[in-house]
Design a protein around this motif. Structure first.
Motif, PDB file in Angstrom:
ATOM      1  N   HIS A 148       0.564  -1.224  -0.436  1.00 14.03           N
ATOM      2  CA  HIS A 148       0.300  -0.133   0.142  1.00 14.03           C
ATOM      3  C   HIS A 148       0.993   0.988   0.076  1.00 14.03           C
ATOM      4  CE1 HIS A 148      -3.753  -2.669   2.258  1.00 14.03           C
ATOM      5  NE2 HIS A 148      -3.433  -2.334   0.341  1.00 14.03           N
ATOM      6  N   GLN A 149       2.266   0.473   0.725  1.00  8.30           N
ATOM      7  CA  GLN A 149       2.878   1.939   0.240  1.00  8.30           C
ATOM      8  C   GLN A 149       4.113   2.601  -0.808  1.00  8.30           C
ATOM      9  OE1 GLN A 149       6.417   2.147   2.500  1.00  8.30           O
ATOM     10  NE2 GLN A 149       6.706   3.654   2.762  1.00  8.30           N
ATOM     11  N   ARG A 152      -0.282   2.360  -4.090  1.00  9.79           N
ATOM     12  CA  ARG A 152      -2.381   2.759  -3.617  1.00  9.79           C
ATOM     13  C   ARG A 152      -1.704   4.194  -3.888  1.00  9.79           C
ATOM     14  NH1 ARG A 152      -6.312   0.756   1.049  1.00  9.79           N
ATOM     15  NH2 ARG A 152      -4.141   1.760   1.906  1.00  9.79           N
ATOM     16  N   ARG A 154      -2.858   7.987  -2.355  1.00  9.62           N
ATOM     17  CA  ARG A 154      -3.952   8.478  -1.552  1.00  9.62           C
ATOM     18  C   ARG A 154      -5.048   8.281  -1.759  1.00  9.62           C
ATOM     19  NH1 ARG A 154      -0.231  12.005  -2.264  1.00  9.62           N
ATOM     20  NH2 ARG A 154       1.819  11.693  -0.603  1.00  9.62           N
ATOM     21  N   GLN A 155      -5.970   8.718  -0.801  1.00 11.26           N
ATOM     22  CA  GLN A 155      -7.543   8.392  -1.098  1.00 11.26           C
ATOM     23  C   GLN A 155      -7.507  10.074  -1.597  1.00 11.26           C
ATOM     24  OE1 GLN A 155      -8.569   7.274   2.260  1.00 11.26           O
ATOM     25  NE2 GLN A 155     -10.217   5.961   1.602  1.00 11.26           N
TER      26      GLN A 155
ATOM     27  N   ALA B 232      -2.136  16.564  -0.670  1.00 13.04           N
ATOM     28  CA  ALA B 232      -0.531  16.102   0.007  1.00 13.04           C
ATOM     29  C   ALA B 232       0.128  16.736  -0.990  1.00 13.04           C
ATOM     30  CB  ALA B 232      -0.917  14.295  -1.254  1.00 13.04           C
ATOM     31  N   SER B 234       3.019  16.996  -2.665  1.00  6.21           N
ATOM     32  CA  SER B 234       3.376  16.054  -3.838  1.00  6.21           C
ATOM     33  C   SER B 234       2.387  15.095  -3.924  1.00  6.21           C
ATOM     34  CB  SER B 234       4.863  16.153  -4.044  1.00  6.21           C
ATOM     35  OG  SER B 234       5.424  14.602  -3.809  1.00  6.21           O
ATOM     36  N   ARG B 238      -5.633  13.042  -1.456  1.00  5.13           N
ATOM     37  CA  ARG B 238      -5.976  14.574   0.263  1.00  5.13           C
ATOM     38  C   ARG B 238      -4.803  13.371   1.061  1.00  5.13           C
ATOM     39  NH1 ARG B 238      -7.630  18.968   0.750  1.00  5.13           N
ATOM     40  NH2 ARG B 238      -8.555  19.061   2.845  1.00  5.13           N
ATOM     41  N   ALA B 269      -2.596   1.174   6.977  1.00  6.09           N
ATOM     42  CA  ALA B 269      -2.017   2.210   5.515  1.00  6.09           C
ATOM     43  C   ALA B 269      -1.427   2.129   4.720  1.00  6.09           C
ATOM     44  CB  ALA B 269      -0.868   2.891   7.171  1.00  6.09           C
ATOM     45  N   GLY B 270      -1.384   3.287   4.161  1.00 12.00           N
ATOM     46  CA  GLY B 270      -0.273   3.522   2.734  1.00 12.00           C
ATOM     47  C   GLY B 270       0.334   4.482   3.323  1.00 12.00           C
ATOM     48  N   GLY B 271       1.216   4.735   1.875  1.00  4.16           N
ATOM     49  CA  GLY B 271       1.798   6.123   1.699  1.00  4.16           C
ATOM     50  C   GLY B 271       3.111   6.272   2.781  1.00  4.16           C
ATOM     51  N   GLU B 272       2.501   7.546   3.038  1.00  2.00           N
ATOM     52  CA  GLU B 272       4.186   8.211   3.637  1.00  2.00           C
ATOM     53  C   GLU B 272       3.552   7.790   4.816  1.00  2.00           C
ATOM     54  OE1 GLU B 272       2.567   9.677   1.519  1.00  2.00           O
ATOM     55  OE2 GLU B 272       4.359  11.090   0.710  1.00  2.00           O
ATOM     56  N   VAL B 274       3.277   4.542   6.610  1.00  2.89           N
ATOM     57  CA  VAL B 274       3.886   3.352   6.670  1.00  2.89           C
ATOM     58  C   VAL B 274       4.851   3.586   6.977  1.00  2.89           C
ATOM     59  CG1 VAL B 274       4.822   1.332   5.476  1.00  2.89           C
ATOM     60  CG2 VAL B 274       2.552   2.284   4.885  1.00  2.89           C
ATOM     61  N   GLU B 275       5.772   4.661   6.643  1.00  2.00           N
ATOM     62  CA  GLU B 275       6.901   4.623   7.541  1.00  2.00           C
ATOM     63  C   GLU B 275       6.576   5.265   9.107  1.00  2.00           C
ATOM     64  OE1 GLU B 275      10.084   4.505   6.623  1.00  2.00           O
ATOM     65  OE2 GLU B 275       9.430   3.796   4.854  1.00  2.00           O
TER      66      GLU B 275
END
Lengths: 155, 305
Positions: A148-149, A152, A154-155, B232, B234, B238, B269-272, B274-275
């Protein structure tokens, strides 16, 4: 008068063009629904294991093993029909699939492979007690999150 | 008529310059490090520093993905962050005496972290969230520094930022700090010791607002829209609203998410984020519940705030 061969070639190329045009404006809603349903099935089975891991449901070795084995089966499904070209976010409606899935197919299949490894490990320990689920949940969370990181939107 | 992107940039620059001049020019906008006695009598505890390090999310920016030596993060920097202003490059803050911070004094490091001022006396860009860390307790900063000194050295030189022309002049950052750097708590009266602890973890260390709160035209956080979600920095999409106006999870569910990454529906969780969860999973259950209690106590802001 047009030769039969020429007419045949023309009609073939017309057919090819029509097929191509169809592919470009293809309706991917079926594939998108399929992959989202697949994700829901992960959630249903993880929900059983997670509820036990968090103490919200009494531990039941048989149910835990059943849920974990379903995760193994789900992670092992051949997903080739889920991800047609052109079904990324920004190209098709109602999806958060990132274009990176198609740009980086090796990375994407490695992420899927990592999920299968995590699910298999979960199936081996889920029947041994709550601790076995808790360790497995952490690995599953890592595998789900890694994908997902990177794949996918972002929403 | 809406301004073009360039128009917005020029306007932002003009406002910064005008404010810097109107605000008293050089004197008010000069870099001000911590006072010389700021750390007097404090002795660093590296074990607590490891907790502060996780809570402050240092590794998320200052390590390249997966950079570890014997399980310890290698803070060689190098991660890049695209933004409206150009691309910021996280610097090397490993213990290397040349490339990293090994040769800095504790006071120089504390001034960098809490005042956004380099040992040479230049302003740092607020991509480095010193505006949050400014609220941290001096003891915690000293502990953090003690921990940083135990981490592996790496000799990779820091890479320069790649910013658009108007933003290459660090002097204007003094005006920015004057306008937007505030050590006032956003939640002035926490309702319980737990919410107060959560406020410290969120506002001073975790700097959640840097992504979850929208910014004004000059890049300052809109404190009246605290945690209401934002575009976001970048890419598309959102960052979600995490007030109770946007998030319906219970306190326990938020705490669980910060531990395992699983949402109540067993999505992850996804995107940032996760970190971020790699950091919050190292905190105590009590601290994760405190963060969740603080978020639950924020004024609910709707999606149209």
């Amino acid at each position: 008068m047009m030769s039969i061969t020429k007419a045949f070639v023309l009609s073939l190329s017309g057919l090819a063009f029509a097929t191509l045009a169809h592919a470009q404006s293809a309706d991917h809603s079926g594939a998108i629904k399929a992959r989202q349903a697949h994700m829901t099935l992960y959630g249903t089975n993880l929900g059983v294991l997670g509820a036990m891991a968090q103490g919200n449901m009494p531990y039941d070795a048989e149910a835990a093993t059943a849920a974990a084995e379903s995760l193994v089966a789900l992670a092992g499904i051949d997903e080739r029909f889920y991800w047609p070209e052109g079904s990324a976010s920004g190209m098709a409606e109602g999806t958060r699939a990132m274009e990176a899935i198609w740009a980086d197919p090796e990375g994407f299949s490695a992420a899927q492979e990592a999920l299968l490894v995590a699910a298999t490990a979960m199936a081996a320990t889920a029947g041994t007690g709550v601790e076995g689920i808790q360790a497995g949940m952490q690995a599953m969370g890592g595998a789900c999150g890694a994908c997902h990181q990177n794949y996918r939107v972002r929403q | 008529m809406p301004l073009s992107w360039n128009g917005v940039m020029v306007l932002r620059l003009a406002i910064v310059v005008v404010l810097a001049l109107a605000g008293g020019g050089w004197f008010l906008t000069r870099p001000v490090p911590l006072p010389a006695d700021a750390l007097d009598g404090l002795i660093g505890d590296a074990a607590n520093g490891a907790v502060i390090f996780a809570a402050s999310g240092c590794a998320s920016c200052h390590t390249a993905a997966g950079a570890e030596t014997e399980g310890l993060p290698v803070l060689a920097g190098g991660r890049s962050f695209a933004s409206d202003y150009g691309t910021f490059m996280a610097p090397n803050i490993s213990s290397d005496p040349e490339a990293g911070i090994g040769g800095w004094t504790d006071l120089e490091l504390a001034s960098a972290i809490q005042r956004g001022v380099s040992p040479e006396g230049a302003h740092y860009y607020p991509a480095f969230p010193y505006t949050a860390y400014a609220k941290a307790a001096p003891q915690d900063i000293v502990d953090l520094i003690a921990y940083l000194r135990t981490l592996p050295a790496d000799a990779s030189p820091s890479l320069p930022h790649d910013l658009d022309l108007p933003f290459r002049f660090r002097a204007s950052l003094g005006g920015w700090k004057l306008l937007f750097a505030s050590t006032d708590w956003v939640v002035p009266d926490p309702v319980s010791p737990e919410v107060e602890r959560g406020r410290y973890l969120v506002e001073a260390l975790g700097h959640c607002a840097e992504c979850h709160t929208p910014r004004n035209a000059l890049g300052g956080l809109q404190r009246d829209l605290w945690m209401a979600g934002a575009p976001a920095a970048s890419g598309p999409g959102r960052v979600p609203n995490i007030t109770t106006g946007g998030l319906s999870w219970s306190v326990e569910e938020v705490a669980e998410y910060l531990k395992s990454g699983f949402t109540p529906e067993f999505d992850t969780a996804g995107g940032e984020m996760v970190e971020v969860i790699k950091n919050t999973r190292q905190l105590s259950d009590a601290d994760r519940l405190a963060i969740a209690s603080y978020l639950a106590a924020l004024p609910p802001l709707g999606p149209d705030s």
